[in-house]
Design a protein around this motif. Structure first.
Motif, PDB file in Angstrom:
ATOM      1  N   THR A  14     -20.577 -19.408  16.990  1.00  0.00           N
ATOM      2  CA  THR A  14     -21.986 -19.607  16.667  1.00  0.00           C
ATOM      3  C   THR A  14     -22.338 -21.088  16.574  1.00  0.00           C
ATOM      4  OG1 THR A  14     -21.605 -19.526  14.284  1.00  0.00           O
ATOM      5  CG2 THR A  14     -22.078 -17.436  15.400  1.00  0.00           C
ATOM      6  N   LEU A  15     -21.355 -21.953  16.626  1.00  0.00           N
ATOM      7  CA  LEU A  15     -21.622 -23.384  16.542  1.00  0.00           C
ATOM      8  C   LEU A  15     -22.315 -23.864  17.800  1.00  0.00           C
ATOM      9  CD1 LEU A  15     -18.252 -24.717  15.096  1.00  0.00           C
ATOM     10  CD2 LEU A  15     -20.381 -24.329  13.874  1.00  0.00           C
ATOM     11  N   VAL A  16     -23.247 -24.781  17.636  1.00  0.00           N
ATOM     12  CA  VAL A  16     -23.948 -25.374  18.776  1.00  0.00           C
ATOM     13  C   VAL A  16     -23.270 -26.678  19.174  1.00  0.00           C
ATOM     14  CG1 VAL A  16     -26.146 -26.340  19.551  1.00  0.00           C
ATOM     15  CG2 VAL A  16     -26.114 -24.310  18.106  1.00  0.00           C
ATOM     16  N   LEU A  17     -22.881 -27.463  18.176  1.00  0.00           N
ATOM     17  CA  LEU A  17     -22.195 -28.726  18.417  1.00  0.00           C
ATOM     18  C   LEU A  17     -20.856 -28.721  17.701  1.00  0.00           C
ATOM     19  CD1 LEU A  17     -25.127 -31.249  17.895  1.00  0.00           C
ATOM     20  CD2 LEU A  17     -24.146 -30.501  20.061  1.00  0.00           C
ATOM     21  N   PRO A  55     -21.203 -30.583  22.822  1.00  0.00           N
ATOM     22  CA  PRO A  55     -21.848 -29.273  22.903  1.00  0.00           C
ATOM     23  C   PRO A  55     -20.785 -28.173  22.982  1.00  0.00           C
ATOM     24  CG  PRO A  55     -22.930 -30.813  24.373  1.00  0.00           C
ATOM     25  CD  PRO A  55     -21.686 -31.495  23.862  1.00  0.00           C
ATOM     26  N   ALA A  56     -21.039 -27.057  22.323  1.00  0.00           N
ATOM     27  CA  ALA A  56     -20.051 -25.984  22.213  1.00  0.00           C
ATOM     28  C   ALA A  56     -19.616 -25.438  23.571  1.00  0.00           C
ATOM     29  CB  ALA A  56     -20.596 -24.858  21.340  1.00  0.00           C
ATOM     30  N   ASP A  57     -20.476 -25.524  24.579  1.00  0.00           N
ATOM     31  CA  ASP A  57     -20.110 -25.003  25.896  1.00  0.00           C
ATOM     32  C   ASP A  57     -19.407 -26.047  26.770  1.00  0.00           C
ATOM     33  OD1 ASP A  57     -22.408 -26.546  26.186  1.00  0.00           O
ATOM     34  OD2 ASP A  57     -23.288 -25.243  27.706  1.00  0.00           O
TER      35      ASP A  57
END
Length: 73
Positions: A14-17, A55-57
């Motif tokens: 769920t983390l974005v960064l 960024p998480a991705d």
């Protein structure tokens, strides 16, 4: 009634960064190597104030690019 917040981990989807350390853990590499990938532009990161966040991705995108390059070689 007391609620204790559980701190997020690098595996928390769920983390974005991510911190650089969390990104390094996801990639199973060292922190120094992760910073080198960031400096070279291979791993995307953004500044947030005086901090550097990934960024998480971005770790998955880095691995995908490396796999494509490996297959093309």
């Amino acid at each position: 009634m007391s609620t204790t917040a559980i701190p997020p981990t690098a595996d928390d989807l769920t983390l974005v960064l991510l911190t650089v350390e969390e990104a390094a853990r996801r990639l199973r590499i060292g922190r120094t190597t992760c910073y080198a990938l960031i400096r070279s532009g291979e791993l995307e990161s953004i500044p947030v104030g005086r901090l550097r966040r990934v960024p998480a991705d971005a770790p998955a995108a880095y691995v995908a690019r490396r796999r494509i390059a490996q297959q093309a070689a």
